[in-house]
Design an enzyme around this catalytic site. Structure first.
Site, short mmCIF file in Angstrom:
data_model
loop_
_atom_site.label_atom_id
_atom_site.label_comp_id
_atom_site.label_asym_id
_atom_site.label_seq_id
_atom_site.Cartn_x
_atom_site.Cartn_y
_atom_site.Cartn_z
N TYR A 22 -85.30 -34.56 44.05
CA TYR A 22 -85.02 -35.56 43.56
C TYR A 22 -85.77 -36.60 43.68
CZ TYR A 22 -82.13 -39.13 41.53
OH TYR A 22 -81.89 -40.37 40.64
N GLU A 44 -74.66 -41.71 37.20
CA GLU A 44 -74.53 -43.07 38.36
C GLU A 44 -73.32 -43.71 37.88
OE1 GLU A 44 -75.66 -44.40 40.94
OE2 GLU A 44 -78.74 -43.30 39.89
N TRP A 52 -73.77 -38.80 45.81
CA TRP A 52 -74.97 -38.42 45.29
C TRP A 52 -75.79 -36.80 44.69
CZ3 TRP A 52 -76.59 -39.92 40.16
CH2 TRP A 52 -77.73 -39.14 40.30
#
Length: 187
Positions: A22, A44, A52
């Site tokens: 990522y 988000e 995350w």
């Protein structure tokens, strides 16, 4: 911090293979399409209060559950879709976040390109990269203003901290550390 190839990277991007991919291939790269920005806004918002990595590992399930993050398709979701989403173990099953994702899709589907144009107007291309993680803010005046502007249009579950995380993820700001091997993608 050196990655597996010995190149310096932002410390958060080195620990897990998912984070490394990522970090190296996506985070901080420009996103400018309505669908792409809706996806990042939604993910988000779902990440709020969670790590995350949880969202990153469930992202393909989110894409499937939310019709590829096509706002026009998600805008048509009804009570049966909400029940389907609440039963889907592949995503985060939070009713408030699901309702916000669908409500936000309705706003964005009606708004169209203006949604992307507003978000992109908050880009900060001249801001220097931070030297340390301590130099990376959680909130900025710009993220606060973006959050307020989107809230005024009807976007929900998207405060200043979430707005800043999206700004980082979509390349509106470049928060890769100054010594990070990932090149700047500013235009």
């Amino acid at each position: 911090m050196p990655g597996p190839d010995g190149q310096l990277r932002c410390p958060w991007g080195v620990g897990l293979p998912d984070y490394l991919a990522y970090h190296d291939d996506e985070w901080g790269r420009p996103v400018s399409t309505v669908d792409g920005l809706y996806e990042r806004l939604t993910l988000e918002a779902f990440q709020s209060g969670l790590a995350w990595i949880t969202i990153l590992r469930k992202r393909e399930s989110f894409r499937s559950a939310f019709a590829g993050f096509d706002p026009a398709r998600v805008a048509t979701f009804d009570d049966d879709d909400v029940a389907r989403l609440m039963a889907d173990a592949g995503i985060v099953r939070n009713r408030a976040k699901i309702d916000a994702a669908i409500g936000n899709a309705r706003v964005i589907a009606d708004w169209g390109q203006g949604f992307a144009d507003l978000i992109l107007s908050y880009a900060q291309p001249d801001r220097p990269r931070p030297a340390t993680l301590g130099d990376v803010p959680a909130v900025t005046p710009e993220s606060t203003a973006l959050s307020k502007a989107l809230k005024k249009k009807g976007i929900r579950f998207f405060g200043p901290t979430t707005a800043y995380a999206m700004m980082q993820a979509t390349g509106l700001v470049d928060d890769h550390l100054i010594d990070c091997v990932v090149p700047s993608h500013r235009s």
